[in-house]
Design an enzyme around this catalytic site. Structure first.
Site, short mmCIF file in Angstrom:
data_model
loop_
_atom_site.label_atom_id
_atom_site.label_comp_id
_atom_site.label_asym_id
_atom_site.label_seq_id
_atom_site.Cartn_x
_atom_site.Cartn_y
_atom_site.Cartn_z
CB CYS A 2 52.45 43.22 42.10
SG CYS A 2 53.63 44.51 41.67
CG HIS A 33 51.83 48.89 39.84
ND1 HIS A 33 52.60 49.86 40.43
CD2 HIS A 33 52.38 47.70 40.18
CE1 HIS A 33 53.59 49.28 41.10
NE2 HIS A 33 53.47 47.98 40.97
#
Length: 238
Positions: A149, A235
């Site tokens: 990801c 993130h």
């Protein structure tokens, strides 16, 4: 147009439940089967770990979780009507299960890392290399993988830059939320103490090798550091 019947590998993990959420009202796909560790349990009885409310479809469906390790899993999935399988398994179980389903004629799209670097398994970011899904005519079912990801926000600008410039070195720094390591880390202070502000094991290597596979490059110098931080979701990449 009839919806495509699909199955999910994994029942209680964050990735699986995100898939359940996205598929519950999807215009193209109909969730007809789920396989996981809690075989024999109704999907609606599995603890829900996402912040969002469990979809009404999941609350009221009659799906009974199949045994993901069963030797008859492929047959059971086919009997359920599924023709496409989305895998949310950890890497080790995925390595043992996914290829057997492909061999049985089921198309498998995997979130696991087990087969990402296999030369005959496309590694795909839809906006960057959708052509990777095109294959010579074949009777074999498709087996494709999503990337790590954290690579997604890196690969989008990098793919454009590589088309127009000669890149000599890439520096990447990430701060990655607790949810990236699963729901257990989210809810265990003891586990968090082990991993917070530490390098995420193997993450830098995944970013490098997966980017090189997608972009078909191997002559760039990389400097990548990935750290786990005390945030619930998301993130940051620089």
């Amino acid at each position: 147009m009839p919806k495509v019947p699909v199955a999910i590998l994994g029942a209680s993990g964050l990735v699986s439940q995100r898939m359940q959420q996205r598929l519950s009202m999807h215009p193209w796909f109909e969730l007809v089967a789920v396989a996981g560790q809690s075989s024999g349990t109704k999907l609606s009885e599995i603890n829900w770990h996402l912040d969002e409310t469990r979809p009404e479809f999941i609350d009221h469906c009659d799906i009974i979780i199949l045994d993901v390790h069963s030797k008859t899993l492929a047959r059971e999935l086919i009997q359920s009507g599924a023709r496409v399988v989305f895998s949310a398994l950890p890497s080790k179980p995925a390595e043992h299960v996914e290829m057997k389903l492909v061999d049985a004629g089921l198309h498998v799209f995997s979130n696991a890392s087990a087969y990402r670097m296999h030369s005959d398994v496309p590694l795909v970011v839809a906006d960057v290399n959708p052509q990777a899904l095109r294959r010579p005519s074949s009777d074999r079912a498709l087996h494709a993988c999503a990337t790590n990801c954290t690579l997604v926000p890196v690969i989008h600008p990098l793919s454009v830059l590589c088309q127009h410039h000669t890149i000599k070195k890439i520096i990447v720094r990430t701060e990655q939320a607790l949810s990236g390591a699963g729901w257990k880390l989210l809810h265990s202070e003891e586990e968090q103490a082990k991993f917070l502000d530490q390098e995420v094991p193997g993450e830098a290597e995944k970013i490098i090798e997966e980017a090189e596979k997608i972009l078909e490059i191997d002559s760039i110098e990389w400097d990548v550091q990935c750290k786990r931080v005390n945030e619930q979701d998301g993130h940051i990449v620089a």
